[in-house]
Design a protein around this motif. Structure first.
Motif, PDB file in Angstrom:
ATOM      1  N   ALA A  18       0.822  -1.210   0.000  1.00 54.23           N
ATOM      2  CA  ALA A  18       0.000   0.000   0.000  1.00 54.23           C
ATOM      3  C   ALA A  18       0.857   1.260   0.000  1.00 54.23           C
ATOM      4  CB  ALA A  18      -0.931  -0.005   1.212  1.00 54.23           C
ATOM      5  N   VAL A  19       1.911   1.276   0.826  1.00 55.19           N
ATOM      6  CA  VAL A  19       2.793   2.442   0.887  1.00 55.19           C
ATOM      7  C   VAL A  19       3.553   2.601  -0.427  1.00 55.19           C
ATOM      8  CG1 VAL A  19       4.803   3.442   2.044  1.00 55.19           C
ATOM      9  CG2 VAL A  19       3.001   2.352   3.396  1.00 55.19           C
ATOM     10  N   ALA A  20       4.034   1.493  -0.990  1.00 56.57           N
ATOM     11  CA  ALA A  20       4.749   1.551  -2.262  1.00 56.57           C
ATOM     12  C   ALA A  20       3.856   2.138  -3.355  1.00 56.57           C
ATOM     13  CB  ALA A  20       5.241   0.168  -2.658  1.00 56.57           C
ATOM     14  N   LYS A  21       2.606   1.698  -3.412  1.00 62.47           N
ATOM     15  CA  LYS A  21       1.667   2.217  -4.408  1.00 62.47           C
ATOM     16  C   LYS A  21       1.423   3.708  -4.174  1.00 62.47           C
ATOM     17  CE  LYS A  21      -1.545   1.801  -7.651  1.00 62.47           C
ATOM     18  NZ  LYS A  21      -2.741   0.966  -7.427  1.00 62.47           N
ATOM     19  N   HIS A  22       1.203   4.091  -2.932  1.00 58.82           N
ATOM     20  CA  HIS A  22       0.918   5.495  -2.602  1.00 58.82           C
ATOM     21  C   HIS A  22       2.110   6.397  -2.923  1.00 58.82           C
ATOM     22  CE1 HIS A  22       0.677   9.021   0.115  1.00 58.82           C
ATOM     23  NE2 HIS A  22      -0.611   8.978  -0.214  1.00 58.82           N
ATOM     24  N   ASN A  23       3.320   5.900  -2.681  1.00 58.41           N
ATOM     25  CA  ASN A  23       4.520   6.717  -2.870  1.00 58.41           C
ATOM     26  C   ASN A  23       5.022   6.742  -4.309  1.00 58.41           C
ATOM     27  OD1 ASN A  23       4.385   7.295  -0.186  1.00 58.41           O
ATOM     28  ND2 ASN A  23       6.221   6.181   0.412  1.00 58.41           N
ATOM     29  N   GLY A  24       4.431   5.936  -5.189  1.00 58.81           N
ATOM     30  CA  GLY A  24       4.772   6.035  -6.600  1.00 58.81           C
ATOM     31  C   GLY A  24       5.613   4.920  -7.176  1.00 58.81           C
ATOM     32  N   PHE A  25       5.862   3.848  -6.431  1.00 60.14           N
ATOM     33  CA  PHE A  25       6.604   2.712  -6.980  1.00 60.14           C
ATOM     34  C   PHE A  25       5.711   1.966  -7.978  1.00 60.14           C
ATOM     35  CE2 PHE A  25       9.163   3.566  -3.274  1.00 60.14           C
ATOM     36  CZ  PHE A  25      10.444   3.187  -3.655  1.00 60.14           C
ATOM     37  N   GLY A  26       6.364   1.339  -8.949  1.00 63.57           N
ATOM     38  CA  GLY A  26       5.619   0.636  -9.987  1.00 63.57           C
ATOM     39  C   GLY A  26       5.464  -0.849  -9.741  1.00 63.57           C
ATOM     40  N   GLY A  27       6.078  -1.375  -8.688  1.00 64.63           N
ATOM     41  CA  GLY A  27       5.965  -2.803  -8.386  1.00 64.63           C
ATOM     42  C   GLY A  27       6.991  -3.210  -7.360  1.00 64.63           C
TER      43      GLY A  27
END
Length: 241
Positions: free
Chosen positions: A110-119
């Protein structure tokens, strides 16, 4: 398939990633047999089964502290890559270092998605499968484990790691899909994409001919190849379109 502009090492990472999106990891492996292919046990968690971008590397030291640190570091990493105008997705690559427990889960996704990581790709275990799937972030892992480790070991970020049995450098190109995970530098990617697209075009023609009734010996040199192998002559199976 329509012809596309030739790729070079001067091509943008954005264009390279776009071209990869039309291929598969088997095509890349056929195009470049010695490409860095991760452990085949690493598979997508959920329906999002493709992610392409540049590697943000984490050596976990069998802990999740460095992953947590990395999740807050995306903008600094982009500056580190000097990619202000050529922005490709950033894929978090977590080396598990053999951890027997989960190193990432639903909150990480969830944090990765929110912060802009692609996967996210890890050669270790994950947990919170429902939450990972709900995040809709492409997430690849070796398996699942309900237990999480302690938070008292510090690993490294943005350094060369070994993940899934291959070396991964910060900024390397990551191509993960339902068939596997490959790692390439820019030069390797350019070469593999050009050859992969050529193979894809030939395979599409061959498949159409088979659907129209052709036999294998009408689309490739299988009879000659088998005879050569039986006689000890050097040979290679190839399409004869």
């Amino acid at each position: 398939m329509k012809s596309r502009p030739a790729l070079t090492t001067g091509s943008s990472y954005t264009e390279i990633c776009q071209r990869l999106a039309g291929l598969t990891t088997p095509l890349i492996c056929d195009a470049s047999p010695h490409i860095r292919l991760m452990d085949s046990a690493i598979v997508p968690i959920g329906e999002k089964n493709q992610c392409i971008g540049r590697a943000y590397t984490v050596n976990s030291a069998q802990d999740s502290l460095s992953t947590m640190q990395a999740l807050d570091d995306l903008q600094a990493f982009l500056a580190f890559l000097n990619s202000d105008t050529d922005i490709a997705p950033t894929i978090l690559i977590i080396a598990s270092c053999g951890a027997p427990h989960a190193l990432a889960g639903g909150m990480c996704a969830a944090v990765a998605k929110h912060n802009g990581f692609g996967g996210i790709v890890t050669d270790g275990f994950c947990r919170d499968i429902k939450e990972i799937q709900a995040s809709e972030l492409p997430f690849f892992a070796k398996g699942k484990c309900a237990r999480s480790g302690s938070k008292n070991r510090v690993g490294t970020i943005r350094e060369k790691i070994e993940c899934g049995g291959v070396a991964v450098n910060p900024g390397d190109i990551v191509f993960a899909d339902i068939d596997g995970v490959v790692i390439m530098d820019k030069e390797e990617a350019v070469s593999a994409i050009e050859k992969g697209e050529e193979i894809q075009m030939k395979e599409e023609i061959a498949l159409q001919r088979i659907q129209d009734g052709a036999r294998f010996n009408q689309i490739c040199n299988i009879d000659e190849h088998i005879e050569n192998l039986r006689s000890g002559t050097s040979s290679k199976l190839r399409l004869t379109l």
